[in-house]
Design a protein around this motif. Structure first.
Motif, mmCIF file in Angstrom:
data_model
loop_
_atom_site.group_PDB
_atom_site.id
_atom_site.type_symbol
_atom_site.label_atom_id
_atom_site.label_comp_id
_atom_site.label_asym_id
_atom_site.label_seq_id
_atom_site.Cartn_x
_atom_site.Cartn_y
_atom_site.Cartn_z
ATOM 1 N N THR A 1 -9.720 12.413 -24.628
ATOM 2 C CA THR A 1 -10.617 12.467 -23.476
ATOM 3 C C THR A 1 -11.917 13.194 -23.820
ATOM 4 N N GLN B 1 -13.084 15.723 -22.176
ATOM 5 C CA GLN B 1 -12.835 17.163 -22.097
ATOM 6 C C GLN B 1 -12.350 17.709 -23.441
ATOM 7 N N ASN B 2 -11.508 16.939 -24.114
ATOM 8 C CA ASN B 2 -11.057 17.367 -25.438
ATOM 9 C C ASN B 2 -12.207 17.385 -26.440
ATOM 10 N N SER C 1 -14.217 20.650 -25.710
ATOM 11 C CA SER C 1 -13.508 21.896 -26.015
ATOM 12 C C SER C 1 -13.083 22.009 -27.475
#
Length: 279
Positions: A113, A115-116, A119
């Motif tokens: 994703t 978000q991964n 981060s």
């Protein structure tokens, strides 16, 4: 079983089959909109080749399409580092990036994703890139050469993220802070520089005033020299007499109505002057 019942069952089965056909037909195609890229997975395995904008066929019931936004994304990422002179330096970067549409399959396989991606990839690589840029200069140089610091950071970050299919479009330094100890040192240095500049100004002012005094003294000496030469010439006595009267007049003493100046020398000219006419 009656013929009517058989026909009813046939109609029901036919309706179910038709519904299944329609469902499968709709499930066999996917539309990728502009600004998107898709990754098709069949039975959980990502298939090579990204799906770009347009209509695409996919195996019904056994496939899934993950859609990625490939337009410009913006995230603020904090970073900390030490400078060449071992001073702590903190910054916050606003990073504009987008995913490479042709590499979304690899992104799906390795990161998953968005978000991964932020981060696990962008945040740590931002930290490492900032360490590289900050370690090349002192904390004072990091402040005075902020443009060069950003340039080194951009080059390091772009080269690190490009291999992950992340294209860096622009970065900006939102905030740049340093330790309180260095802040006090900068303030004390600025105060010392201001005092030094003030001392230089006072010295120059005194130098100009001394030069003016010298010029005034030279002018007065020149005037006295010219006056002495005049007194040596014919009629110099009259000049002295006139200056004596002027000095008497401006000195505040009461002047007589008539003043006679003269001597018995051959070259002397008697001087008779009505001082009342000067008032």
């Amino acid at each position: 079983m009656s013929r009517q019942t058989v026909q009813s069952w046939q109609s029901l089965i036919g309706g179910i089959i038709l519904a299944l056909i329609v469902l499968i037909a709709f499930n066999a195609f996917v539309i990728i909109n502009p600004g998107q890229a898709g990754v098709i997975s069949i039975l959980g395995k990502a298939r090579d080749g990204a799906l770009l904008e347009g209509l695409h066929f996919k195996p019904p019931l056994v496939s899934k399409v993950d859609i990625y936004d490939v337009t410009v994304q913006k995230f603020e990422v904090p970073a900390q580092s030490s400078t060449k002179d071992l001073q702590d330096l903190s910054a916050s970067f606003a990073i504009n990036f987008r995913l490479d549409p042709l590499q979304v399959v690899d992104i799906r396989r390795t990161q998953g994703t968005l978000q991964n991606i932020v981060s696990k990839i962008i945040a740590p690589q931002t930290q490492e890139s900032f360490k590289i840029a900050a370690a090349r200069r002192t904390v004072e140089e990091a402040i005075t050469q902020r443009t060069l610091l950003k340039e080194d950071f951009d080059n390091a970050l772009s080269s690190r993220l490009e291999k992950y299919g992340i294209l860096v479009l622009d970065t900006s330094v939102v905030d740049l802070t340093f330790s309180p100890e260095f802040a006090r040192a900068v303030e004390e240095k600025q105060i010392a520089e201001q005092r030094a500049q003030r001392a230089v100004y006072i010295a120059r002012e005194a130098e100009q005033e001394a030069l003016a005094d010298i010029n005034r003294a030279k002018g007065k000496a020149e005037a006295q020299r010219l006056l002495a030469e005049t007194l040596k010439a014919e009629g110099g006595g009259l000049v002295l007499q006139k200056e004596a009267i002027e000095a008497w007049r401006t000195g505040g003493s009461q002047m007589p109505n008539v003043l006679v100046i003269g001597d018995s020398s051959k070259n002397s000219v008697p001087f008779l002057f009505n001082l009342g006419s000067l008032e």
